[in-house]
Write a protein that holds these residues in place. Structure first.
Motif, mmCIF file in Angstrom:
data_model
loop_
_atom_site.group_PDB
_atom_site.id
_atom_site.type_symbol
_atom_site.label_atom_id
_atom_site.label_comp_id
_atom_site.label_asym_id
_atom_site.label_seq_id
_atom_site.Cartn_x
_atom_site.Cartn_y
_atom_site.Cartn_z
ATOM 1 N N LYS A 50 0.861 -1.188 0.000
ATOM 2 C CA LYS A 50 0.000 0.000 0.000
ATOM 3 C C LYS A 50 0.892 1.232 0.000
ATOM 4 O O LYS A 50 1.694 1.425 0.907
ATOM 5 C CB LYS A 50 -0.885 0.014 1.238
ATOM 6 N N THR A 51 0.734 2.055 -1.019
ATOM 7 C CA THR A 51 1.510 3.286 -1.081
ATOM 8 C C THR A 51 0.542 4.435 -1.279
ATOM 9 O O THR A 51 -0.601 4.213 -1.680
ATOM 10 C CB THR A 51 2.487 3.264 -2.277
ATOM 11 N N GLY A 52 0.977 5.646 -1.007
ATOM 12 C CA GLY A 52 0.074 6.763 -1.265
ATOM 13 C C GLY A 52 0.378 8.004 -0.464
ATOM 14 O O GLY A 52 1.345 8.061 0.307
ATOM 15 N N ILE A 53 -0.469 8.987 -0.682
ATOM 16 C CA ILE A 53 -0.346 10.263 0.007
ATOM 17 C C ILE A 53 -1.709 10.656 0.575
ATOM 18 O O ILE A 53 -2.730 10.055 0.239
ATOM 19 C CB ILE A 53 0.168 11.377 -0.943
ATOM 20 N N ASN A 54 -1.703 11.667 1.429
ATOM 21 C CA ASN A 54 -2.944 12.165 2.014
ATOM 22 C C ASN A 54 -3.565 13.252 1.146
ATOM 23 O O ASN A 54 -2.882 13.897 0.345
ATOM 24 C CB ASN A 54 -2.674 12.741 3.402
ATOM 25 N N HIS A 55 -4.851 13.439 1.308
ATOM 26 C CA HIS A 55 -5.570 14.573 0.734
ATOM 27 C C HIS A 55 -6.019 15.411 1.939
ATOM 28 O O HIS A 55 -6.239 14.846 3.013
ATOM 29 C CB HIS A 55 -6.775 14.054 -0.065
ATOM 30 N N PRO A 56 -6.141 16.719 1.782
ATOM 31 C CA PRO A 56 -6.570 17.515 2.941
ATOM 32 C C PRO A 56 -7.834 16.964 3.611
ATOM 33 O O PRO A 56 -8.027 17.145 4.813
ATOM 34 C CB PRO A 56 -6.829 18.897 2.339
ATOM 35 N N LEU A 57 -8.656 16.252 2.866
ATOM 36 C CA LEU A 57 -9.909 15.736 3.447
ATOM 37 C C LEU A 57 -9.817 14.301 3.950
ATOM 38 O O LEU A 57 -10.800 13.785 4.495
ATOM 39 C CB LEU A 57 -11.043 15.841 2.427
ATOM 40 N N GLY A 58 -8.687 13.641 3.809
ATOM 41 C CA GLY A 58 -8.620 12.266 4.309
ATOM 42 C C GLY A 58 -7.266 11.629 4.070
ATOM 43 O O GLY A 58 -6.551 11.997 3.121
ATOM 44 N N LYS A 59 -6.934 10.654 4.914
ATOM 45 C CA LYS A 59 -5.635 9.993 4.833
ATOM 46 C C LYS A 59 -5.571 8.978 3.694
ATOM 47 O O LYS A 59 -6.530 8.240 3.466
ATOM 48 C CB LYS A 59 -5.373 9.234 6.146
ATOM 49 N N ASN A 60 -4.439 8.894 3.037
ATOM 50 C CA ASN A 60 -4.152 7.832 2.063
ATOM 51 C C ASN A 60 -5.231 7.685 0.994
ATOM 52 O O ASN A 60 -5.497 6.581 0.531
ATOM 53 C CB ASN A 60 -4.000 6.484 2.791
ATOM 54 N N LEU A 61 -5.868 8.779 0.621
ATOM 55 C CA LEU A 61 -6.958 8.676 -0.360
ATOM 56 C C LEU A 61 -6.434 8.561 -1.790
ATOM 57 O O LEU A 61 -7.158 8.194 -2.702
ATOM 58 C CB LEU A 61 -7.907 9.871 -0.242
ATOM 59 N N ILE A 62 -5.137 8.879 -1.985
ATOM 60 C CA ILE A 62 -4.545 8.839 -3.321
ATOM 61 C C ILE A 62 -3.342 7.915 -3.265
ATOM 62 O O ILE A 62 -2.446 8.129 -2.449
ATOM 63 C CB ILE A 62 -4.110 10.254 -3.756
ATOM 64 N N GLY A 63 -3.304 6.890 -4.091
ATOM 65 C CA GLY A 63 -2.168 5.977 -4.010
ATOM 66 C C GLY A 63 -2.258 4.822 -4.972
ATOM 67 O O GLY A 63 -2.998 4.853 -5.945
ATOM 68 N N ALA A 64 -1.470 3.790 -4.690
ATOM 69 C CA ALA A 64 -1.424 2.615 -5.561
ATOM 70 C C ALA A 64 -1.058 1.391 -4.732
ATOM 71 O O ALA A 64 -0.459 1.521 -3.669
ATOM 72 C CB ALA A 64 -0.376 2.821 -6.658
ATOM 73 N N PHE A 65 -1.450 0.223 -5.220
ATOM 74 C CA PHE A 65 -0.895 -1.013 -4.691
ATOM 75 C C PHE A 65 0.381 -1.279 -5.481
ATOM 76 O O PHE A 65 0.323 -1.454 -6.705
ATOM 77 C CB PHE A 65 -1.878 -2.178 -4.870
ATOM 78 N N TYR A 66 1.512 -1.299 -4.818
ATOM 79 C CA TYR A 66 2.772 -1.459 -5.548
ATOM 80 C C TYR A 66 3.780 -2.186 -4.661
ATOM 81 O O TYR A 66 4.021 -1.764 -3.534
ATOM 82 C CB TYR A 66 3.307 -0.077 -5.957
ATOM 83 N N GLN A 67 4.331 -3.279 -5.148
ATOM 84 C CA GLN A 67 5.200 -4.113 -4.313
ATOM 85 C C GLN A 67 6.677 -3.770 -4.513
ATOM 86 O O GLN A 67 7.112 -3.520 -5.630
ATOM 87 C CB GLN A 67 4.983 -5.597 -4.655
ATOM 88 N N PRO A 68 7.439 -3.819 -3.417
ATOM 89 C CA PRO A 68 8.883 -3.571 -3.526
ATOM 90 C C PRO A 68 9.630 -4.801 -4.036
ATOM 91 O O PRO A 68 9.069 -5.899 -4.092
ATOM 92 C CB PRO A 68 9.292 -3.278 -2.076
ATOM 93 N N GLN A 69 10.900 -4.591 -4.414
ATOM 94 C CA GLN A 69 11.779 -5.711 -4.763
ATOM 95 C C GLN A 69 12.213 -6.464 -3.514
ATOM 96 O O GLN A 69 12.398 -7.673 -3.526
ATOM 97 C CB GLN A 69 13.040 -5.199 -5.472
ATOM 98 N N CYS A 70 12.448 -5.709 -2.438
ATOM 99 C CA CYS A 70 12.788 -6.313 -1.158
ATOM 100 C C CYS A 70 12.595 -5.261 -0.070
ATOM 101 O O CYS A 70 12.469 -4.074 -0.358
ATOM 102 C CB CYS A 70 14.242 -6.818 -1.127
ATOM 103 N N VAL A 71 12.547 -5.742 1.181
ATOM 104 C CA VAL A 71 12.512 -4.844 2.340
ATOM 105 C C VAL A 71 13.681 -5.241 3.228
ATOM 106 O O VAL A 71 13.883 -6.433 3.484
ATOM 107 C CB VAL A 71 11.188 -4.996 3.113
ATOM 108 N N LEU A 72 14.459 -4.256 3.651
ATOM 109 C CA LEU A 72 15.581 -4.547 4.545
ATOM 110 C C LEU A 72 15.341 -3.844 5.879
ATOM 111 O O LEU A 72 15.247 -2.613 5.934
ATOM 112 C CB LEU A 72 16.895 -4.088 3.915
ATOM 113 N N ILE A 73 15.201 -4.639 6.936
ATOM 114 C CA ILE A 73 14.932 -4.091 8.272
ATOM 115 C C ILE A 73 16.161 -4.321 9.144
ATOM 116 O O ILE A 73 16.435 -5.448 9.565
ATOM 117 C CB ILE A 73 13.701 -4.767 8.906
ATOM 118 N N ASP A 74 16.920 -3.262 9.354
ATOM 119 C CA ASP A 74 18.074 -3.358 10.241
ATOM 120 C C ASP A 74 17.607 -2.904 11.627
ATOM 121 O O ASP A 74 17.341 -1.719 11.850
ATOM 122 C CB ASP A 74 19.209 -2.460 9.718
ATOM 123 N N THR A 75 17.513 -3.842 12.560
ATOM 124 C CA THR A 75 16.959 -3.489 13.888
ATOM 125 C C THR A 75 17.857 -2.507 14.637
ATOM 126 O O THR A 75 17.414 -1.881 15.598
ATOM 127 C CB THR A 75 16.743 -4.756 14.742
#
Lengths: 437, 437
Positions: free
Chosen positions: B216-241
């Motif tokens: 889930k990706t996206g941005i906010n609109h003044p009238l609501g959160k995450n109303l503009i966006g796309a479903f888009y998957q990453p190549q990988c996620v790296l979580i360095d604790t």
């Protein structure tokens, strides 16, 4: 039969009958064939010695134009798995509400159109969406007209209206207008709530033969065309050829540039049909147009079904577009129409192909002649410099790791390549021949 | 074994082994099972009586936290067909350049980060991208920090930088930061040239356990959160604790709200583990965090693999979010952190579930207690009115044809429903109990 010269490992077989025809044209059943998928960087060669229409059909076509049953829609299916959708083509289709209504799922529809199209077709469209369908509420947003408004600020107006109208995920966005409206409305539909239903009602030849197939949506950035967008497929496309009656001559010609392109890159027989029927097209003969739109959509649909995300084959649809985009960007969006820029760009691509020794001089002349007959420009505007071309072409989407790949003609009529493997000298010479240094 | 009470026709079988583990935790091989796919409007019931970890593992976990080999990444695979990608989790991963570099295909990388994270981890990230890899050029765009900048203007800065840097379709966008950076960079990657590669390096608990899975990706609109966006998957996620060492306490707690949520909606055993290990989490014990992140990502990955586009099941991940979004929007973005609002929203959803008679009072108390121990708010800010809640909730993405669907707990710990079929009185009572009328 489409074949490929370049070595490739992937093949995809497609089914023999990708079209449904509900009109009187006789199409032969084609055998299933294998078509190579492009793998990233190799040159892609495409030729079109296959004949999709039976041997007698060219003649048949000329005879049957007047017999065409105008109220039965011609249907072209765009095959994309679970995102397959129909294109309805014909006269009077906006008077057949069932065509649109079967594709509306929720209760709210947002029609996105512009100040030029709204007075002509908005009422008719709203009636087509609501007649006998009282559960559906239609909201409208009317945008300013023109390529220069295909930007983020105008896009935000669509979101504003959608949110103010409390549209939810089951809503449908309807694009009523030309390519700019289709691209913007499509990108808005792709992005609103991360994706809602989308229907296209293209009202220009350009939008009907190009933007209505393939799901490319987006907006311009001040530094380049269509740099921001999404691949997003509509639920259906409805092409009412009656809308062409109100289309300005220049817009009509602009769309013909794309029609001519399909002949050049993959459909020699269609090109020859155009050479015979250009006057019928210019006089807006509805049957001629239904045929030209249908055959254009079929060509594009075949390419898109094989290569939705533009791995390679799909890029061939951009013949003339790299030079053309440079013209549009260099002049400022909206000065030249897209098809006008593509026409001049096609002449440049053909010139370069000839300099590379890839095509005969006779083909150069045929391209020049048909574009002239279609009342399209055959050279870029005088203000374009070599540097202007180069700076815009450097940010073209077809640049990969710094190498500009181009679509060029190679071989007999109907054959093209998409390649970065060409003599840079030929490119320089073409740029010099067509613009100031 | 996950089961469903509601009648449904579609079933999807998933393979038994959806995780690759490269650490010392012992996971049992699970049998393949069938899971119902939600069809639009029915209530979706989900419970989690299955035990994904073998019977002895809860004990084992407590023992083995200190034995954890910190430099071997734990890997969670998110299964999405040809868009399947790995999440690498562990300490010191930004010092292992091969993890990132295997996912870079082109020659140009754009790192998107913010003013808070850049001084801490930008140099390290650039080294991880370029060490031993001289062909790659890294560009950087540093955005202002905070939810209030998750807007179209800030997004345009990413496009501006990408175009100025002449990034092409083979470029990779890297999100270095929290959820706001991940969402904006992801949407930019989805939209730039209609889609380029994308890698996430989340540096907050919230981004690690929530935004890093599901596309889930996206941005906010003044009238609501995450109303503009796309479903888009990453190549990988790296979580360095190790990046959690510099995370402010409030941000840490905010992320824990989502960790707690996974236990409540589908993983009773994980919730019980949290009740035992909350102090280890608050003291930032790396092994405890690696485990909590891994188990959160696994829970989310399972849900997303079954329902990528949020047909129904995926919506259950939004427990507490509908109330929470109203708080964030009502207060103005950035006043409360996302997890803080979700925590208060979770208490409200649990209160409403209890009013409906769907859960025991003891569960209400356990939720309240664990949120308090995590130093999270358990009620909305005093300025919130019933009307503020209602007006924001009316434009929630889960509204369908005017009906607000909510995620509520129902049954024993670990069970929830996603439904529009509830007594409106209970909703009104909850709103009245937690806000001014």
């Amino acid at each position: 039969m489409a074949t490929a010269i370049s070595p490739t490992e992937n093949t995809l077989s497609i089914s023999p009958n990708t079209h449904q025809t509900h009109n009187r044209f006789h199409f032969s059943k084609r055998p299933s064939f294998k078509f190579p998928l492009q793998t990233s960087f190799n040159t892609l060669h495409v030729n079109s010695t296959r004949l999709r229409i039976s041997a007698s059909s060219a003649q048949l076509m000329d005879q049957s134009l007047n017999e065409f049953t105008i109220n039965d829609p011609t249907i072209v299916e765009v095959h994309l798995g679970d995102r397959t959708y129909p294109i309805y083509i014909g006269s009077g289709l906006l008077d057949q509400p069932h065509l649109l209504q079967r594709h509306i799922h929720g209760k709210k529809v947002l029609v996105v159109t512009n100040t030029k199209v709204a007075p002509l077709y908005l009422d008719k469209t709203v009636r087509a969406l609501t007649d006998g369908n009282p559960n559906v509420t239609v909201e409208t947003v009317i945008l300013p007209d023109g390529e220069k408004y295909k930007d983020m600020d105008t896009l935000m107006k669509v979101f504003d209206k959608a949110i103010e109208s409390r549209l939810d995920r089951r809503s449908t966005f309807v694009a009523l207008g030309g390519g700019v409206i289709g691209d913007m409305c499509g990108y808005a539909a792709a992005s609103f709530l991360r994706g809602v239903n989308f229907i296209q009602i293209p009202t220009t030849v350009m939008a009907q033969v190009d933007s209505s197939v393939g799901g490319k949506t987006g907006i311009n950035h001040p530094l380049g065309k269509n740099l921001i967008g999404a691949f997003y497929q509509p639920q259906c496309v409805l092409i009412d050829t009656d809308t062409l009656k109100t289309l300005p001559d220049r817009e009509l010609a602009s769309g013909l540039a794309e029609v001519i392109k399909y002949g050049l890159i993959r459909d020699a027989e269609f090109f020859e049909w155009q050479e015979k029927n250009m006057e019928a097209l210019l006089s807006r003969d509805p049957a001629a147009f239904t045929y030209a739109i249908k055959r254009s959509c079929e060509n594009k649909a075949e390419v898109v079904a094989l290569d939705e995300k533009e791995g390679g084959l799909r890029a061939t649809l951009n013949l003339g577009h790299t030079f053309g985009h440079a013209i549009e960007t260099g002049l400022g969006y909206g000065e030249w129409l897209h098809g006008e820029a593509v026409a001049a760009g096609t002449v440049m691509a053909v010139d370069m192909s000839y300099r590379l020794g890839w095509i005969d001089e006779s083909l150069v002349k045929r391209v020049f002649d048909i574009l002239q007959r279609a009342k399209l420009p055959t050279s870029p505007p005088e203000s374009m410099t070599v540097e202007m071309f180069k700076s815009v072409m450097a940010v073209d989407k077809k640049v990969a790791d710094g190498l500009l790949r181009l679509i060029l003609l190679k071989g007999p009529l109907g054959n093209c390549v998409f390649t970065g493997d060409y003599d840079r000298k030929a490119l320089d010479e073409t740029l010099q021949a067509f613009s100031k240094s």
